[in-house]
Design a protein around this motif. Structure first.
Motif, PDB file in Angstrom:
ATOM      1  N   PHE A  60      -2.520  10.122   7.637  1.00  0.00           N
ATOM      2  CA  PHE A  60      -2.453   9.498   6.319  1.00  0.00           C
ATOM      3  C   PHE A  60      -2.883  10.478   5.229  1.00  0.00           C
ATOM      4  N   PHE A  61      -3.976  11.208   5.468  1.00  0.00           N
ATOM      5  CA  PHE A  61      -4.479  12.153   4.482  1.00  0.00           C
ATOM      6  C   PHE A  61      -3.460  13.260   4.219  1.00  0.00           C
ATOM      7  N   GLY A  62      -2.845  13.762   5.270  1.00  0.00           N
ATOM      8  CA  GLY A  62      -1.840  14.817   5.108  1.00  0.00           C
ATOM      9  C   GLY A  62      -0.657  14.357   4.282  1.00  0.00           C
ATOM     10  N   ILE A  63      -0.154  13.162   4.593  1.00  0.00           N
ATOM     11  CA  ILE A  63       0.976  12.621   3.833  1.00  0.00           C
ATOM     12  C   ILE A  63       0.563  12.369   2.379  1.00  0.00           C
ATOM     13  N   ALA A  64      -0.626  11.798   2.190  1.00  0.00           N
ATOM     14  CA  ALA A  64      -1.104  11.532   0.833  1.00  0.00           C
ATOM     15  C   ALA A  64      -1.303  12.827   0.058  1.00  0.00           C
ATOM     16  N   ALA A  65      -1.847  13.845   0.706  1.00  0.00           N
ATOM     17  CA  ALA A  65      -2.069  15.123   0.020  1.00  0.00           C
ATOM     18  C   ALA A  65      -0.760  15.758  -0.411  1.00  0.00           C
ATOM     19  N   ILE A  66       0.209  15.745   0.470  1.00  0.00           N
ATOM     20  CA  ILE A  66       1.521  16.318   0.130  1.00  0.00           C
ATOM     21  C   ILE A  66       2.179  15.522  -1.002  1.00  0.00           C
ATOM     22  N   SER A  67       2.150  14.196  -0.877  1.00  0.00           N
ATOM     23  CA  SER A  67       2.782  13.347  -1.893  1.00  0.00           C
ATOM     24  C   SER A  67       2.096  13.478  -3.245  1.00  0.00           C
ATOM     25  N   LEU A  68       0.767  13.435  -3.249  1.00  0.00           N
ATOM     26  CA  LEU A  68       0.033  13.527  -4.507  1.00  0.00           C
ATOM     27  C   LEU A  68       0.180  14.905  -5.150  1.00  0.00           C
ATOM     28  N   THR A  69       0.200  15.941  -4.320  1.00  0.00           N
ATOM     29  CA  THR A  69       0.406  17.288  -4.866  1.00  0.00           C
ATOM     30  C   THR A  69       1.806  17.411  -5.459  1.00  0.00           C
ATOM     31  N   ALA A  70       2.791  16.894  -4.753  1.00  0.00           N
ATOM     32  CA  ALA A  70       4.165  16.933  -5.270  1.00  0.00           C
ATOM     33  C   ALA A  70       4.270  16.139  -6.572  1.00  0.00           C
ATOM     34  N   GLY A  71       3.626  14.978  -6.639  1.00  0.00           N
ATOM     35  CA  GLY A  71       3.639  14.164  -7.849  1.00  0.00           C
ATOM     36  C   GLY A  71       2.932  14.849  -9.004  1.00  0.00           C
ATOM     37  N   ALA A  72       1.826  15.544  -8.714  1.00  0.00           N
ATOM     38  CA  ALA A  72       1.090  16.240  -9.763  1.00  0.00           C
ATOM     39  C   ALA A  72       1.908  17.403 -10.312  1.00  0.00           C
ATOM     40  N   ILE A  73       2.602  18.104  -9.437  1.00  0.00           N
ATOM     41  CA  ILE A  73       3.435  19.236  -9.886  1.00  0.00           C
ATOM     42  C   ILE A  73       4.652  18.723 -10.638  1.00  0.00           C
ATOM     43  N   LYS A  74       5.296  17.695 -10.112  1.00  0.00           N
ATOM     44  CA  LYS A  74       6.515  17.187 -10.724  1.00  0.00           C
ATOM     45  C   LYS A  74       6.239  16.588 -12.111  1.00  0.00           C
ATOM     46  N   ARG A  75       5.173  15.822 -12.235  1.00  0.00           N
ATOM     47  CA  ARG A  75       4.861  15.163 -13.501  1.00  0.00           C
ATOM     48  C   ARG A  75       3.916  15.987 -14.375  1.00  0.00           C
ATOM     49  N   LYS A  76       3.446  17.096 -13.838  1.00  0.00           N
ATOM     50  CA  LYS A  76       2.513  17.984 -14.548  1.00  0.00           C
ATOM     51  C   LYS A  76       1.258  17.227 -15.008  1.00  0.00           C
ATOM     52  N   ARG A  77       0.734  16.421 -14.081  1.00  0.00           N
ATOM     53  CA  ARG A  77      -0.492  15.662 -14.327  1.00  0.00           C
ATOM     54  C   ARG A  77      -1.444  15.887 -13.158  1.00  0.00           C
ATOM     55  N   PRO A  78      -2.467  16.718 -13.355  1.00  0.00           N
ATOM     56  CA  PRO A  78      -3.399  16.983 -12.257  1.00  0.00           C
ATOM     57  C   PRO A  78      -4.248  15.761 -11.864  1.00  0.00           C
ATOM     58  N   ALA A  79      -4.217  14.717 -12.648  1.00  0.00           N
ATOM     59  CA  ALA A  79      -4.983  13.509 -12.315  1.00  0.00           C
ATOM     60  C   ALA A  79      -4.509  12.882 -11.005  1.00  0.00           C
ATOM     61  N   PHE A  80      -3.290  13.173 -10.617  1.00  0.00           N
ATOM     62  CA  PHE A  80      -2.782  12.657  -9.347  1.00  0.00           C
ATOM     63  C   PHE A  80      -3.572  13.200  -8.150  1.00  0.00           C
ATOM     64  N   LEU A  81      -4.272  14.296  -8.320  1.00  0.00           N
ATOM     65  CA  LEU A  81      -5.012  14.913  -7.211  1.00  0.00           C
ATOM     66  C   LEU A  81      -6.404  14.300  -7.011  1.00  0.00           C
ATOM     67  N   PHE A  82      -6.897  13.504  -7.977  1.00  0.00           N
ATOM     68  CA  PHE A  82      -8.245  12.951  -7.867  1.00  0.00           C
ATOM     69  C   PHE A  82      -8.469  12.056  -6.648  1.00  0.00           C
TER      70      PHE A  82
END
Length: 147
Positions: A60-82
């Motif tokens: 779960f953590f691996g999938i969440a980390a990949i998804s949240l990192t991709a979302g933060a890069i795509k939307r240019k919002r580092p808050a997704f990584l919190f």
């Protein structure tokens, strides 16, 4: 004649007492071994549960980390990584419990508490005694057959 009979009875009584003492000691040793075996099995189950949980949570953590990192890069919002911060604490704790030294550290702390903080382990109103149990039983008993 009575003296010989009495002497024989005393010897038999002494032998019987020694046998009973040996039997009680053997029974106590068996109970202690059984309790320790049960404790070890419970600890093994806890460690196994932690390792199994770690597999699922790690996925779960691996999938969440990949998804949240991709979302933060795509939307240019580092808050997704919190959300990764608290999740990483849970992952680290579970790893330490399953494969690390957490149990040894907990055992050391428990031994320290037993040696230095004995007063914090005492029960309120002291140890339970037979008399206190009987008093409580009589107070709550529906039967009035006390002698």
């Amino acid at each position: 004649m009575g003296f010989i009979f009495s002497k024989s009875m005393n010897e038999n009584m002494k032998n019987q007492q020694e046998f009973m003492l040996m039997n009680a000691r053997l029974q106590l040793e068996r109970q202690l071994m059984m309790q320790n075996e049960m404790r070890e099995r419970q600890m093994a189950m806890q460690i196994a549960w932690s390792r199994e949980f770690l597999k699922y949570f790690g996925t779960f953590f691996g999938i969440a980390a990949i998804s949240l990192t991709a979302g933060a890069i795509k939307r240019k919002r580092p808050a997704f990584l919190f959300p990764l911060v608290p999740l990483s604490f849970v992952l680290t704790y579970q790893y330490d419990l399953g494969y690390g030294t957490l149990l040894q550290r907990m055992k050391g702390e428990a031994e320290s508490i037993l040696e230095t903080e004995k007063s914090t382990l005492q029960l309120p109103k002291g140890m339970i005694t037979f008399e206190s149990l009987e008093r409580s039983r009589r107070e709550h008993s529906k039967f009035f057959i006390d002698k």
